[in-house]
Design an enzyme around this catalytic site. Sequence first.
Site, PDB file in Angstrom:
ATOM      1  N   ASN A  24       0.850  -1.187   0.000  1.00 12.80           N
ATOM      2  CA  ASN A  24       0.000   0.000   0.000  1.00 12.80           C
ATOM      3  C   ASN A  24       0.884   1.235   0.000  1.00 12.80           C
ATOM      4  O   ASN A  24       2.103   1.129  -0.052  1.00 12.80           O
ATOM      5  CB  ASN A  24      -0.956  -0.020   1.199  1.00 12.80           C
ATOM      6  CG  ASN A  24      -0.197  -0.106   2.510  1.00 12.80           C
ATOM      7  OD1 ASN A  24       0.637   0.730   2.812  1.00 12.80           O
ATOM      8  ND2 ASN A  24      -0.487  -1.133   3.304  1.00 12.80           N
ATOM      9  N   ASP A  53      -3.990  -6.780   4.176  1.00  7.96           N
ATOM     10  CA  ASP A  53      -5.010  -7.706   4.669  1.00  7.96           C
ATOM     11  C   ASP A  53      -4.852  -9.105   4.088  1.00  7.96           C
ATOM     12  O   ASP A  53      -5.222 -10.087   4.725  1.00  7.96           O
ATOM     13  CB  ASP A  53      -6.406  -7.175   4.323  1.00  7.96           C
ATOM     14  CG  ASP A  53      -6.741  -5.898   5.084  1.00  7.96           C
ATOM     15  OD1 ASP A  53      -6.368  -5.815   6.271  1.00  7.96           O
ATOM     16  OD2 ASP A  53      -7.346  -4.995   4.493  1.00  7.96           O
ATOM     17  N   ILE A  89      -3.009  -8.759  13.552  1.00  6.68           N
ATOM     18  CA  ILE A  89      -2.069  -8.495  14.648  1.00  6.68           C
ATOM     19  C   ILE A  89      -2.720  -7.673  15.749  1.00  6.68           C
ATOM     20  O   ILE A  89      -2.568  -7.958  16.943  1.00  6.68           O
ATOM     21  CB  ILE A  89      -0.818  -7.794  14.109  1.00  6.68           C
ATOM     22  CG1 ILE A  89      -0.165  -8.652  13.005  1.00  6.68           C
ATOM     23  CG2 ILE A  89       0.180  -7.540  15.232  1.00  6.68           C
ATOM     24  CD1 ILE A  89       0.962  -7.938  12.274  1.00  6.68           C
ATOM     25  N   PHE A  92      -4.964   1.850  14.418  1.00  7.05           N
ATOM     26  CA  PHE A  92      -5.189   2.890  13.419  1.00  7.05           C
ATOM     27  C   PHE A  92      -6.195   2.384  12.393  1.00  7.05           C
ATOM     28  O   PHE A  92      -6.229   1.185  12.091  1.00  7.05           O
ATOM     29  CB  PHE A  92      -3.883   3.279  12.716  1.00  7.05           C
ATOM     30  CG  PHE A  92      -3.123   4.361  13.424  1.00  7.05           C
ATOM     31  CD1 PHE A  92      -2.946   5.599  12.850  1.00  7.05           C
ATOM     32  CD2 PHE A  92      -2.583   4.136  14.683  1.00  7.05           C
ATOM     33  CE1 PHE A  92      -2.250   6.608  13.504  1.00  7.05           C
ATOM     34  CE2 PHE A  92      -1.881   5.126  15.346  1.00  7.05           C
ATOM     35  CZ  PHE A  92      -1.715   6.377  14.754  1.00  7.05           C
ATOM     36  N   LYS A 131     -12.108  -5.393  17.065  1.00  8.84           N
ATOM     37  CA  LYS A 131     -10.749  -5.797  17.416  1.00  8.84           C
ATOM     38  C   LYS A 131     -10.557  -5.939  18.920  1.00  8.84           C
ATOM     39  O   LYS A 131      -9.727  -6.723  19.374  1.00  8.84           O
ATOM     40  CB  LYS A 131      -9.737  -4.770  16.883  1.00  8.84           C
ATOM     41  CG  LYS A 131      -9.864  -4.462  15.394  1.00  8.84           C
ATOM     42  CD  LYS A 131      -9.351  -5.582  14.536  1.00  8.84           C
ATOM     43  CE  LYS A 131      -9.345  -5.158  13.071  1.00  8.84           C
ATOM     44  NZ  LYS A 131      -8.836  -6.188  12.169  1.00  8.84           N
TER      45      LYS A 131
END
Length: 399
Positions: A208, A276, A305, A323, A341
């Site tokens: 990215n 991803d 992670i 983030f 998450k």
Amino acid sequence: MLNGKSILLIIGGGIAAFKSLDLIRRLREEGVRVVPVLTKAAEEFVTPLSVSALSAEKVYRDLFNLTDEAEMGHIELSRAADLVVVSPATADLLGKMAGGLANDLASTLLMATDIPVLVAPAMNVRMWQHPACQRNVATLKEDGVLFVGPEEGSMACGEFGPGRLSETPDIIAAIRSALTDGPLTGKHILVTSGPTHEPIDPVRYIANRSSGAQGTAIAVALRDLGADVSFVTGPADVPAPSGVRVIPVQTAREMQAAVEKALPADVAVFAAAVADWRVASQSGSKIKKQQGKLPVLEFSENPDILAGVSQMSEGRPRLVVGFAAETDDVIAHATAKRARKGCDWIVANDVSPDTGIMGGTENAVTLISERGAEEWPRMGKDEVAQQLAHRIVDYLAKK
């Protein structure tokens, strides 16, 4: 910040020893007292006279010097400074330190000291990469010895690779960090940064546009507040900061392994833009173009992670910050991500192409926590990092 500090500088016997003269000069300009120690080998590269002239101090050289022992014994010398700096730290000195040897003045001082020690290694690339040297480095890091460098570059021997002494400003930044008695002193903080590269074949990969600038700025801000920072970084555009423990990785799975090895930590900040997905079956050879045919790539999901650390049953960091880089419905998606998450905070930002944030120098974030969404004004990434670091200070103070 350094004015009035005292440093015991041990100069090892490598070609990079000549750079110690510039280090002494610049430290003196910042008001630091530098007490120099020369190894026998170091005297082959710099003279006691030049070192003494720049430091305006007596140069210590011999373990068995009756005058020196009468004026200031080696035990007192090893403890009279705020920090011991070894620059350059040769393979021999690192080996002596790791093995607990004390057969000359420098190694005896390092064994006898009870103050922090910072080393700046410099040696041939093969020596640095040798398993014995890497074992010694690992041992010293476990013992709490601080490292700055080595860097990758051309060497006097004509070879290229890791082993080059860090530049003087980087060593001074590491010294400043080691001497900082800030609100995060004694806290271990893990920061991930940069992109990951997921190989398709030996010449292609999935990635990215993350530059790593925001993660690097966060590591610097935390370091400057006194934190012991473990910095796990993918192949970023910006250089890794000095004065932190840098752990370079390429793929998401490598980053996961590095994160797990770096734990436990008081705080974990996951600023990395982890891919991803990865290609399920990486090709060992370059995929060739075939007329009229397109390659078919099958994907596998990479490890999560952030979720893995957030949901740890034992040893979870007191604060886990994730983030969320989004292009639409930023707040809604980031809020859902925090819940999914299990992290404490999410730093959300809009990375749509017209914002110029991805890969740029500024950021506009919203901090999402149990209290809701708090929008911050657009500012430089360094300023975002400093504001986040002070929020972390406040959070830990209340817990």
